[in-house]
Design a protein around this motif. Structure first.
Motif, PDB file in Angstrom:
ATOM      1  N   PRO A   7       0.752  -1.101   0.127  1.00  0.00           N
ATOM      2  CA  PRO A   7      -0.163  -0.085  -0.234  1.00  0.00           C
ATOM      3  C   PRO A   7       0.956   1.188   0.079  1.00  0.00           C
ATOM      4  CG  PRO A   7      -0.655  -1.485   1.543  1.00  0.00           C
ATOM      5  CD  PRO A   7       0.703  -1.868   1.204  1.00  0.00           C
ATOM      6  N   ARG A   8       0.602   2.535  -0.528  1.00  0.00           N
ATOM      7  CA  ARG A   8       1.058   3.644  -0.957  1.00  0.00           C
ATOM      8  C   ARG A   8       0.375   4.670   0.018  1.00  0.00           C
ATOM      9  NH1 ARG A   8       0.364   5.613  -5.834  1.00  0.00           N
ATOM     10  NH2 ARG A   8      -1.172   4.335  -6.221  1.00  0.00           N
ATOM     11  N   ASP A   9       0.914   5.758   0.220  1.00  0.00           N
ATOM     12  CA  ASP A   9       0.300   6.660   0.841  1.00  0.00           C
ATOM     13  C   ASP A   9      -0.440   7.806   0.046  1.00  0.00           C
ATOM     14  OD1 ASP A   9       0.417   5.918   3.372  1.00  0.00           O
ATOM     15  OD2 ASP A   9       2.389   6.835   3.657  1.00  0.00           O
ATOM     16  N   GLY A  10      -0.576   7.447  -1.410  1.00  0.00           N
ATOM     17  CA  GLY A  10      -0.785   8.308  -2.499  1.00  0.00           C
ATOM     18  C   GLY A  10      -2.266   8.777  -2.327  1.00  0.00           C
ATOM     19  N   ASP A  11      -2.527   9.939  -2.876  1.00  0.00           N
ATOM     20  CA  ASP A  11      -3.858  10.173  -3.012  1.00  0.00           C
ATOM     21  C   ASP A  11      -4.772  10.023  -4.186  1.00  0.00           C
ATOM     22  OD1 ASP A  11      -2.563  11.921  -4.596  1.00  0.00           O
ATOM     23  OD2 ASP A  11      -3.266  13.939  -3.768  1.00  0.00           O
ATOM     24  N   LEU A  69      -6.873   7.604  -6.835  1.00  0.00           N
ATOM     25  CA  LEU A  69      -8.023   6.964  -6.605  1.00  0.00           C
ATOM     26  C   LEU A  69      -7.776   5.372  -6.288  1.00  0.00           C
ATOM     27  CD1 LEU A  69     -11.158   6.582  -6.660  1.00  0.00           C
ATOM     28  CD2 LEU A  69     -10.981   6.144  -9.217  1.00  0.00           C
ATOM     29  N   LEU A  70      -6.836   4.731  -6.827  1.00  0.00           N
ATOM     30  CA  LEU A  70      -6.436   3.302  -6.736  1.00  0.00           C
ATOM     31  C   LEU A  70      -5.929   3.308  -5.236  1.00  0.00           C
ATOM     32  CD1 LEU A  70      -6.088   0.455  -7.794  1.00  0.00           C
ATOM     33  CD2 LEU A  70      -3.707   1.093  -8.635  1.00  0.00           C
ATOM     34  N   ALA A  71      -4.784   3.884  -4.944  1.00  0.00           N
ATOM     35  CA  ALA A  71      -4.223   3.958  -3.546  1.00  0.00           C
ATOM     36  C   ALA A  71      -5.542   4.170  -2.411  1.00  0.00           C
ATOM     37  CB  ALA A  71      -3.271   5.164  -3.221  1.00  0.00           C
ATOM     38  N   ALA A  72      -6.179   5.057  -2.821  1.00  0.00           N
ATOM     39  CA  ALA A  72      -7.455   5.246  -1.690  1.00  0.00           C
ATOM     40  C   ALA A  72      -8.433   4.074  -1.500  1.00  0.00           C
ATOM     41  CB  ALA A  72      -8.191   6.776  -2.277  1.00  0.00           C
ATOM     42  N   LEU A  73      -8.741   3.577  -2.576  1.00  0.00           N
ATOM     43  CA  LEU A  73      -9.645   2.357  -2.518  1.00  0.00           C
ATOM     44  C   LEU A  73      -8.915   1.427  -1.830  1.00  0.00           C
ATOM     45  CD1 LEU A  73     -11.241   2.497  -6.036  1.00  0.00           C
ATOM     46  CD2 LEU A  73     -12.277   3.018  -3.891  1.00  0.00           C
ATOM     47  N   VAL A  74      -7.639   1.021  -2.027  1.00  0.00           N
ATOM     48  CA  VAL A  74      -7.095  -0.063  -1.252  1.00  0.00           C
ATOM     49  C   VAL A  74      -6.970   0.080   0.165  1.00  0.00           C
ATOM     50  CG1 VAL A  74      -4.844  -1.099  -1.277  1.00  0.00           C
ATOM     51  CG2 VAL A  74      -5.847  -0.869  -3.446  1.00  0.00           C
ATOM     52  N   ASN A  75      -6.788   1.446   0.512  1.00  0.00           N
ATOM     53  CA  ASN A  75      -6.692   1.946   1.861  1.00  0.00           C
ATOM     54  C   ASN A  75      -8.111   2.043   2.517  1.00  0.00           C
ATOM     55  OD1 ASN A  75      -3.798   1.836   1.908  1.00  0.00           O
ATOM     56  ND2 ASN A  75      -3.647   3.923   1.055  1.00  0.00           N
ATOM     57  N   ALA A  76      -8.930   2.036   1.848  1.00  0.00           N
ATOM     58  CA  ALA A  76     -10.393   2.345   2.302  1.00  0.00           C
ATOM     59  C   ALA A  76     -10.859   1.311   3.196  1.00  0.00           C
ATOM     60  CB  ALA A  76     -11.447   2.555   1.329  1.00  0.00           C
TER      61      ALA A  76
END
Length: 446
Positions: free
Chosen positions: A215-219, A221-228
């Motif tokens: 997981p990345r701390d990127g903002d 869409l892909l990073a946000a959905l994986v971190n949701a």
């Protein structure tokens, strides 16, 4: 409307027939006798508002409705579904499509679009014919992927997805036209549909898995959905992330592709419009390779051209719903379980709301024009709680793509005239639009 009265017109020009019937029945709801199904066609703007907004809870997408069931083969249960799954998906993605967020991405998107358009230099130099739709798909995918996937999606995979989407939209056509046929009964196109969805999954699922593993701390869409997280705190399942990613990628790119492919024959058929568009681009953009946000906001006529394209050729030409409970629309009694369809194509061509509705006139959307007589006389992105999340994105992306291409090149068509309309999941030209490009300016570094 009995089938015998509609059939000749439907066979000759289905959309034209629907517009003619709606024009002949002002203020009324039409019930179409199509044999095994008898959907209600709602075209009056006030009635459209009732279905999409005022009583939207009574009109669901419904798992068995004429469009959503086949579409969900690709998109799964997420932003294209209904109920709690849809609400959760929309809540997760909404922050990525706010005006403030999209505005912050314009410069990055513009550089990616410019890089994609650079690849037209060789065919423009050699005079090679290009498939305008396929090339637009490539450009749009590049711009979308750069900001929503942080360039995690390779160019080769973008092209594979664009080709798969083209197959999917075409393959869904017969399912759309035969909504009463169960999924278990094969129809032509089913095999191509399964293969194309398999291509999308072969690309997207490894992308999701790699993101979940690291997981990345990127903002993006892909990073946000994986971190949701789900409501209970658990990470989203792999399939849920996949459904949300695929749904948004497919809808955001397909809408732009479907609408902008009509631009080339429209400009060819309307040289005065083309001349005004080119003049604005020459004045505002000139020979710049990368368009700034300030330049984009100054392209008022370009935006009016795009708005008029949306009026005449809306990608989401048909929006079917299923009535949950009995209702009344404009005096017509709607029974629970009935299919109710609204069509932006039909409403946006009604002569009682639009002067010369079949004439392409961007000045309808000029900044000094009065407001339309009804909010739902123009609804290319739907309305109510299901209004398209990507509406603001399209409003910047589409003029950006148009301006980047046509500030650099002029074009000629291999086949003059407007293409026939292909009724599929989106409204597309019924034949390829082949263009040859001619450079306007000598290339200079961005």
């Amino acid at each position: 409307m009995p089938l015998w009265r509609m059939l000749p017109g439907l066979l000759r020009d289905p959309l034209g027939q629907l517009v003619a019937m709606a024009d002949a029945a002002p203020g009324e709801v039409l019930r179409l006798n199509l044999g095994t199904i008898r959907p209600y066609l709602v075209t009056e703007p006030a009635h459209v508002q009732h279905v999409l907004r005022d009583n939207a809870a009574n009109y669901t997408r419904g798992g068995q409705s004429m469009l959503w069931r086949p579409v969900r083969r690709l998109t799964g249960d997420g932003i294209m579904s209904d109920g709690p799954e849809w609400q959760a998906s929309r809540g997760r993605m909404q922050p990525h499509f706010t005006a403030k967020r999209i505005d912050s991405l314009v410069d990055s998107m513009s550089r990616s679009v410019s890089d994609a358009v650079d690849e037209f230099d060789e065919p423009a130099r050699t005079g090679r014919w290009l498939d305008a739709g396929a090339e637009l798909g490539r450009v749009i995918c590049r711009g979308f992927s750069s900001v929503f996937f942080a360039d995690r999606l390779s160019l080769a995979d973008q092209l594979r997805i664009a080709a798969a989407q083209d197959t999917i939209v075409t393959a869904l056509r017969l399912r759309l036209l035969l909504p009463f046929v169960p999924d278990a009964v094969p129809v032509p196109g089913d095999r191509a549909l399964r293969r194309a969805i398999g291509v999308v999954d072969d690309i997207m699922l490894p992308l999701v898995r790699a993101e979940r593993a690291r997981p990345r701390d990127g903002d993006d869409l892909l990073a946000a959905l994986v971190n949701a997280r789900e409501d209970d705190g658990r990470p989203l399942g792999e399939q849920r992330v996949r459904d949300d990613v695929v749904s948004m990628f497919a809808t955001a790119t397909e809408t732009s592709y479907a609408v902008l492919t009509w631009l080339w024959p429209i400009l060819d058929a309307n040289p005065e419009v083309a001349g005004r568009l080119y003049a604005e681009l020459d004045e505002v953009v000139g020979a710049d390779r990368v368009i700034s946000r300030e330049q984009l906001l100054a392209l008022t006529y370009t935006r009016s051209v795009v708005d008029e394209l949306l009026r005449m050729y809306p990608a989401g030409w048909l929006v079917p719903r299923t009535a949950v409970a009995d209702d009344v629309i404009g005096g017509a009694r709607i029974k629970a379980g009935s299919i109710v369809a609204v069509s932006s194509y039909v409403t946006q061509r009604l002569a009682r709301y639009w002067d010369r509705p079949d004439t392409f006139d961007p000045d309808r959307f000029g900044p000094d024009r009065p407001r339309r007589s009804h909010r739902y006389a123009y609804f290319p992105f739907g309305g109510g709680p299901h209004q398209c999340l990507g509406m603001y994105l399209f409003g910047l992306e589409a003029p950006l793509v148009v301006a980047t291409i046509l500030s650099r090149y002029r074009f000629r068509l291999r086949e003059a005239g407007m293409p026939p309309k292909q009724l599929a999941a989106t409204l597309r030209p019924g034949r390829p639009v082949a263009v040859a490009l001619t450079p306007v300016h000598e290339r200079r570094p961005a």
